[in-house]
Structures are given as structure tokens and as C-alpha cells.
Write an enzyme that holds these catalytic residues in place. Structure first.
Site, PDB file in Angstrom:
ATOM      1  N   LYS A  11     -17.449 -17.061   4.076  1.00 35.31           N
ATOM      2  CA  LYS A  11     -18.896 -16.966   4.286  1.00 35.31           C
ATOM      3  C   LYS A  11     -19.671 -16.438   3.083  1.00 35.31           C
ATOM      4  O   LYS A  11     -19.278 -15.453   2.467  1.00 35.31           O
ATOM      5  CB  LYS A  11     -19.177 -16.088   5.505  1.00 35.31           C
ATOM      6  CG  LYS A  11     -18.639 -16.672   6.815  1.00 35.31           C
ATOM      7  CD  LYS A  11     -19.011 -15.794   7.999  1.00 35.31           C
ATOM      8  CE  LYS A  11     -18.541 -16.424   9.300  1.00 35.31           C
ATOM      9  NZ  LYS A  11     -18.922 -15.601  10.478  1.00 35.31           N
ATOM     10  N   GLY A  69      -8.538  -8.540   0.552  1.00 35.72           N
ATOM     11  CA  GLY A  69      -7.342  -8.733   1.361  1.00 35.72           C
ATOM     12  C   GLY A  69      -6.661 -10.072   1.225  1.00 35.72           C
ATOM     13  O   GLY A  69      -5.452 -10.150   1.008  1.00 35.72           O
ATOM     14  N   ARG A  86       0.816  -1.212   0.000  1.00 38.72           N
ATOM     15  CA  ARG A  86       0.000   0.000   0.000  1.00 38.72           C
ATOM     16  C   ARG A  86       0.851   1.264   0.000  1.00 38.72           C
ATOM     17  O   ARG A  86       0.457   2.286  -0.579  1.00 38.72           O
ATOM     18  CB  ARG A  86      -0.949  -0.008   1.207  1.00 38.72           C
ATOM     19  CG  ARG A  86      -2.088  -1.005   1.035  1.00 38.72           C
ATOM     20  CD  ARG A  86      -3.022  -1.024   2.230  1.00 38.72           C
ATOM     21  NE  ARG A  86      -4.211  -1.813   1.944  1.00 38.72           N
ATOM     22  CZ  ARG A  86      -5.143  -2.109   2.832  1.00 38.72           C
ATOM     23  NH1 ARG A  86      -5.014  -1.677   4.078  1.00 38.72           N
ATOM     24  NH2 ARG A  86      -6.194  -2.821   2.490  1.00 38.72           N
ATOM     25  N   GLY A  93     -12.991  -3.932   0.886  1.00 38.11           N
ATOM     26  CA  GLY A  93     -14.399  -3.551   0.970  1.00 38.11           C
ATOM     27  C   GLY A  93     -14.787  -2.509  -0.050  1.00 38.11           C
ATOM     28  O   GLY A  93     -15.890  -2.551  -0.612  1.00 38.11           O
TER      29      GLY A  93
END
Length: 396
Positions: A198, A354, A35, A377
Site C-alpha cells: 500500500k 519485515g 532477532r 516501523g
């Protein structure tokens, strides 16, 4: 799109929101500088154009104000080595000392402010806090795609104080263009590879992608919910029983839209959640009680590879198994290598999220795919068609 290439930065202070939320080891050393590296082109361009730079970011999730382990002082060494110049670190972001240092900043200088989240006003989107931060620059630049989906003071509110001088940085511009290549002008056939634990965390993006892609590969823990929903036996594998009906609805919607969904055929199961567990391969719909699926099997790897190699535009978000464990990372490694081969053959490959980014970086393959997004996100929400506050603030 408002970008910085044509802006005159001579003797101007550029206040840049970057995303330096990087992992640190127990000694406070940066263990993955991806990053930070991503922000360097914007910083260097401004310095080359005669400007000075004031950087602001968050790091981690401090809960009690200033916490030493979340101080941005830990990234200074890595930042200096990448820019090739000294960086002045200020141990606050809105103190009198901070304003005194940035007020008369000369061309070529770089300043890094302390962690914005040491103030609760940052996450609250407090206008007064944003106004104070705005005093550090003459021009505001958002180059933090990873936080563009947050309505925080430094990403969505501060732009109001730069009505004529707010721009996207080179990184944020590149992020938008590459994701738009998937959403707005993909070359068919298009494939999305969605993994992770999930269904609940990925259901919105899967439903959105059904309107965009030709094929969806589903792996990781979420696959067992789909298998159980269709009557399969999944043993002790991770399953979200509340989403069994949702999984069936997704499969029905995909069939209705003529989108092919590829689920695993076989799986690597273990007798417990541990790297040294007893493991074996079996059909994914015939997992015995006392066993849990932790990776995709060899037959599934071959099938997924065939799908990937036949695709021209590919999105990857989420691992195929518990890739943190050496014995259950084969599926994720195989997908990463398949994406490299597809890229070499001319496909556009976009990696985001991620765990997928961690995997591609650990395998040293980031330079061999088309684009690795810095947003998790934020990328998912953008793909879902949600207007991101950090982007909207610049465009309005």
C-alpha cells in the site's frame, strides 16, 4: 552516544530490553532466530565484563493477559544455544519470585523475564510498572531497536529510573550508525527501493526520501496505484483510489527535486490470487479486467537491476511482489541478488522492514549485504526524521 563498551559491569546487574518478538511454529519452536542472534553481542560483552544479565522483551500481541502461546519460555532453548550458557526463565516479570531471583544475581548469570505485554501497563507506558521493572537491574540498556518507536514502559519510561546508568546496547548503536550512513553521509548516487502493498503505509517515507536520495524504485502492490494515477489500466490489481492524487503529487515533487522515480514497465498478472493461478506477462499499464498484478516482469527486473548496479548507497524496504508464493517471487529474488552484487562492487546496502528482512533471510543472503536492520516501523520512523521515544529516553 552513550554505549556500553567502556562501562564497568563487575558485580552489576544489567537490565536489558531486547526484542525477542520472533516467529514460532505450532509446536512453539523458534523458526527465525535473527532477532535473538542480534542481541547476543551485548549479552556476551556484559558477561565477559563480570556482570549479570536480566532480559526483558515482548512476544506477539496477547490480548487476555498471560497466554501460553505467547510465553517467552519458547525462546529459552534457542537463546541458551546462542549464548552458550544456561538461562533462568521466570514465569512473570514483576512477581515477588522474580524480584527474589534477580535481587542477588551473581556474575555470569542470565535471567529471562516473562512477556512484558502480559501486563497492559507495558503498552500504556505506566510509570509504576516501569518503576517495578527497574528493580531488576543496576544499569539499564536498551537494545531493542524494533520497539524504539513505542512509548512503552520498558522502552521509554523505565530510563527515568536510571538517570546516570542508561545506555544503548551494541545492536541499537549499530542500527543508528547504519541508518545515519544513509541519511547523513551517503555516497552518491543513492537509491531507495520501496515495495509492499500500500501507498498509504509508505507515503511519508517516500516523501522524506525525496529530500535524501537521487532515485526511488517503486514496486509491489503500491506500484499499481501510481500506474492508475497516470491513466494506466490495472485490471483487478490492488489500488488505493484514495491515494491516486497523492501518487501524482509524489511524482510531481520528485520531478521538482530532480529525483528520478522508476516504476515497473511490465508485470506478471494472474487470474486470481493463488500460487497455482493462470499467469502471464503484460505491460503494467495495460492489464485487462479479471487479471491482477502479482509481481514485476522481466523487463522491469532488468531495468531495476541496472539502476541498483549504478548506485553506491541503497535502501531496500518492501518486496516487489507476492514473494510468499513461489510463482510470484522472482522480482523480489532478483532485487535481493542485485543488492548482493552491488555490495560486492562496493555499495552500502541497507535492508529494513519485515518482508524485506524475511526475504533476504529466506534466501540466505543476509551476510552478503552491508546491514540488515532489526526494526520495521522503528526504522521507517527514524528515516522520516521522527524522534523515537526509546532513543530519546537514553539521550536525555
Amino acid at each position: 552516544m552513550k554505549t556500553i563498551q567502556d562501562i564497568n559491569f563487575d558485580n552489576k546487574r544489567a537490565l536489558i530490553r531486547v526484542d525477542f518478538n520472533v516467529p514460532l511454529n505450532k509446536d512453539g519452536e523458534v523458526t527465525d532466530n535473527t532477532r535473538i542472534k542480534a542481541a547476543i553481542p551485548t549479552i556476551k560483552l556484559i558477561l565477559e565484563k563480570g556482570g549479570s544479565v536480566v532480559l526483558m522483551s515482548h512476544l506477539g500481541r496477547p490480548k487476555n493477559g498471560a497466554e501460553e502461546k505467547f510465553s517467552l519460555k519458547h525462546v529459552v532453548k534457542s537463546l541458551e544455544s546462542l549464548i552458550g550458557t544456561d538461562v533462568t526463565f521466570i514465569d512473570d516479570c514483576i512477581s515477588d519470585k522474580a524480584f527474589e531471583i534477580t535481587k542477588n544475581l551473581s556474575s555470569g548469570k542470565v535471567v529471562l523475564l516473562e512477556n512484558l505485554r502480559f501486563y497492559s501497563e507495558e503498552k500504556d507506558g505506566n510509570p509504576e510498572f516501569a518503576k517495578k521493572l527497574s528493580q531488576h537491574g543496576d544499569i539499564y540498556i536498551n537494545d531493542a531497536f524494533g520497539t524504539a518507536h513505542r512509548e512503552h514502559a520498558s522502552t521509554a519510561i523505565i530510563a527515568e529510573f536510571f538517570p546516570e546508568n542508561k545506555y544503548f546496547g551494541l545492536l541499537l548503536e549499530k542500527e543508528i550508525k547504519n541508518i545515519d550512513a544513509l541519511l547523513k553521509s551517503p555516497q552518491a548516487p543513492t537509491t531507495a527501493i520501496i515495495g509492499g502493498a500500500k501507498v498509504s503505509s509508505k507515503i511519508s517515507i517516500i516523501e522524506k526520501l525525496i529530500d535524501t536520495v537521487d532515485q526511488i524504485i517503486i514496486g509491489g502492490g503500491m506500484a499499481y496505484t501510481f500506474v492508475k494515477a497516470q491513466g494506466g489500466q490495472v485490471g483487478d490489481s490492488l489500488v488505493e483510489d484514495d491515494y491516486l492524487q497523492t501518487a501524482l503529487e509524489v511524482l510531481s515533487l520528485a520531478k521538482e527535486k530532480d529525483v528520478q522515480i522508476h516504476l515497473p514497465i511490465d508485470t506478471i498478472v494472474a487470474d486470481r490470487f493463488a500460487n497455482d493461478a493462470i499467469a502471464k506477462s503484460c505491460e503494467i499499464s495495460k492489464i485487462e479486467e479479471g487479471w491482477m498484478g502479482l509481481d514485476i516482469g522481466a523487463e522491469t527486473i532488468d531495468r531495476f537491476n541496472t539502476v541498483i548496479q549504478s548506485s553506491r548507497t541503497i535502501l531496500w524496504n518492501g518486496p516487489m511482489g507476492v514473494f510468499e508464493m513461489e510463482n510470484f517471487k522472482n522480482g523480489t529474488v532478483a532485487v535481493a541478488n542485485a543488492l548482493v552484487n552491488a555490495t560486492d562492487a562496493g555499495a552500502f546496502t541497507l535492508i529494513g522492514g519485515g518482508d524485506s528482512v524475511s526475504a533476504i533471510n529466506q534466501l540466505n543472503l543476509a551476510e552478503r549485504v552491508s546491514y540488515v536492520s532489526t526494526g520495521g516501523g522503528a526504522m521507517l520512523e527514524y528515516l522520516e526524521g521522527i524522534e523515537l521515544p526509546g532513543i530519546k529516553a537514553i539521550l536525555n
